[in-house]
Structures are given as C-alpha cells and as structure tokens.
Design an enzyme around this catalytic site. Structure first.
Site, PDB file in Angstrom:
ATOM      1  N   GLY A  84      -1.167   2.125 -10.375  1.00 14.14           N
ATOM      2  CA  GLY A  84      -0.062   2.151  -9.425  1.00 14.14           C
ATOM      3  C   GLY A  84      -0.253   1.044  -8.398  1.00 14.14           C
ATOM      4  N   GLU A  85       0.209   1.290  -7.182  1.00 10.50           N
ATOM      5  CA  GLU A  85       0.104   0.359  -6.058  1.00 10.50           C
ATOM      6  C   GLU A  85       0.986  -0.880  -6.220  1.00 10.50           C
ATOM      7  OE1 GLU A  85      -3.969  -0.825  -5.470  1.00 10.50           O
ATOM      8  OE2 GLU A  85      -4.690   1.234  -5.246  1.00 10.50           O
ATOM      9  N   GLY A  86       1.643  -1.041  -7.391  1.00 13.23           N
ATOM     10  CA  GLY A  86       2.339  -2.277  -7.701  1.00 13.23           C
ATOM     11  C   GLY A  86       1.454  -3.265  -8.432  1.00 13.23           C
TER      12      GLY A  86
END
Length: 338
Positions: free
Chosen positions: A305-307
């Site tokens: 995640g997190e980009g």
C-alpha cells in the site's frame, strides 16, 4: 480552478460533468508516434501510454515534470472485530514515519522526483464498526471527499494516491463485495498477515457488513459511506479532482482501487484518466483490476500500500513519455521511413 463541492449530490454532478481527454492532442500524439524512428508498435504498450497521457495533458509532445504523491491516513472502527494483525495505533505511528521520510513510499516518491504530501484524517476518531452501523455519516463522507479534492496540486502533471489505515483491507474487501457481488471470502485476503482463523473472521466481518448495508447501497458513494474509511474516501476525492484538472492518475493497490471502484460505480467513465500501476499480491486485487478494466503496468508481488507500487510505476510512464517526446522523427533523423 476546482469548483467547491458542497454536498454528495454536488460531487456526483461534478463526476458527471468531468472533462474528457483532448481529442486534438490525442490525434497529434498518434501522428507523432507514427513518425518516430522505430518500427510501428515496436515500443509496445509504452506507445499507448504516451498517447493516453498526451490526450489528458493537452499536448502532442508532453513532459512529466511535476508528479505528486499523496498519502491519506484514517482509522477504522471495524478493527475492534480483530481483523488486523496490527493494532490501530500503528496508523499514527506510520504517519510520523511518513513525515520523517522513513517509509518505502518516501524513497520511491523521491526516486520518481515526486512531491509527497501526507494527510491524516481524524485518527483519534475512527469510523464506526460497519457491522453495526454505517462507517460514516453523509457529512463525514463529504468532509473526507473534500480533503482529497483539495489536496491535489493544480500544477501537478501526474498523481499517485496512497493510504495508511489499520483495517482498511477489510473495508476494501467490503466495498468490492458490495459493488461487484460474489462471496465475501473471494474478496478477503490476509492484509497485514492474519492467520487462517483471522482470515475466516475477516471474511465473516465483510459478509456481515455487506449483508447489513447492501440494500441501502445504490452507487459508489453510498458504499463509501456504509463500508469505507476516511482515507479511502479522500483517495476517491483526489482521483476525481485530478479528472477535473486533466491530471492523469496511476492507481496503486487493492485499497486505492477500491476507492477508484466507488467512483466508477457512481459514474461510468470516471476512471478514463487513470491507469493501474501494478498487480498486487492479494488475489482480490487481480479480481478488482478486471472489474475496473485496468491492465497493470507492473507485477512484483507488492502488498504494502502507501502508493508504493504506483509510485514505482511513475518510472514506466516517464519512460514512455521520454521516448515519445524525445525521439527524433524519420525526417528529423534523416532516416528512410520503411
């Protein structure tokens, strides 16, 4: 300038009135691509990416000079059901890590030459447990959408949105199940690494939430209110704002794509300005990409995640644009066009 959104119906109306790509720029980019010093189609999907990007930026010879990465963080009341291997306080701890430059997304954003912003959304006030009540009221959803809408830099020329929120893979699974149907277990994965018993519990929670709220869900915004999270809603708001500004978007993993799905299920065509950055390790992400009609740029087994996956994919798009805008044409190079 972006218009203000004052209600959920206003947000729906903005989605419906969002601009399309510039047809003239798209045609110009296609013509330029046909004149570059290479055999037709030799750069494969890079050619399609460059033409797509050119259309949204309104230039047949575009450049990527100002990418933006935004990470939104939110907490989920459904964590009280034991759906995560990590406690909810990790969300705030990771926000501090982002702010101090210590996370994976910080390194990947810097590597891509991207501005990175972090927005923590009421971490001391988790959403409601969606097995018992809607996750957010309409007012709370609107505030979260507005946070994403206002976080996009109008001068950016590419956007990546990421997230942090313990429990948000459960919300993503519930959103996907509610929007596209199927069994809760099909949409539910191990997230932060729950064991078999934890996975069964997580599937139960998703099934209960969808069963409780399904009859009230008419579109993606209804789903967000009932089953989503503030950070997921903020990602949706940012993706929609980028569309209004004709800023192309690279979608990240399962949670980001669940936010995007809520836009698609609110207005068909809402994701025409977006590509999928990667195919994550969660099997449900593959299913969701298929529902969105998006072919991922990378397959690296990521599930952070997190980009992070989308930020890494910035390099792919930069490569496509570098070739398209930087290569010589046959005429310029004095090469015979076969």
């Amino acid at each position: 300038m972006l218009p203000q959104i004052s209600s959920l119906d206003d947000f729906r109306a903005q989605l419906g009135a969002a601009p399309a790509a510039d047809a003239s720029a798209t045609q110009g980019a296609e013509a330029r691509n046909g004149q570059l010093t290479k055999p037709p189609g030799a750069l494969g999907r890079l050619e399609d990416l460059a033409i797509w990007y050119a259309g949204w930026r309104g230039s047949d010879r575009p450049a990527i000079t100002a990418p933006q990465v935004i990470v939104f963080a939110g907490n989920h009341g459904v964590t009280g059901q034991g759906v995560s291997a990590f406690p909810a306080e990790v969300t705030a701890q990771m926000v501090l890590n982002f702010e101090h430059g210590g996370a994976a997304i910080n390194q990947l954003a810097e590597f891509a030459g991207a501005r990175m912003d972090v927005h923590a959304l009421d971490l001391d006030r988790p959403t409601q447990d969606f097995t018992k009540a809607p996750a957010m009221s309409e007012a709370e959803l609107l505030i979260a959408l507005q946070a994403g809408w206002e976080a996009v830099d109008p001068t950016a020329d590419l956007l990546v949105v990421g997230e942090m929120g313990i429990g948000n893979t459960t919300a993503a699974a519930a959103l996907s199940c509610a929007l596209f149907g199927g069994a809760a277990a099909d949409w539910t994965g191990r997230g932060t690494g729950v064991d078999d018993a934890g996975l069964a519990n997580k599937s139960r929670v998703v099934a209960e939430g969808v069963a409780l709220h399904g009859p009230q869900i008419k579109d993606g915004l209804d789903a967000l209110a009932c089953l989503g999270g503030r950070e997921i809603a903020a990602m949706a708001g940012a993706i929609a704002a980028a569309r209004m500004l004709r800023i192309p978007v690279i979608l990240d993993g399962y949670i980001c794509c669940s936010a995007a799905a809520c836009l698609l299920k609110t207005h068909e065509g809402a994701l025409d300005h977006a590509v999928a950055g990667h195919k994550g390790a969660e099997a449900a992400h593959v299913m969701l990409l298929d529902k969105l009609g998006k072919e991922p740029l990378l397959t690296l087994g990521l599930r952070l995640g997190e980009g992070s996956g989308a930020a890494l994919a910035i390099q792919i798009l930069k490569g496509a644009i570098a070739c398209h805008s930087g290569m010589a044409t046959f005429a310029e190079a004095g090469v015979t066009d076969g």
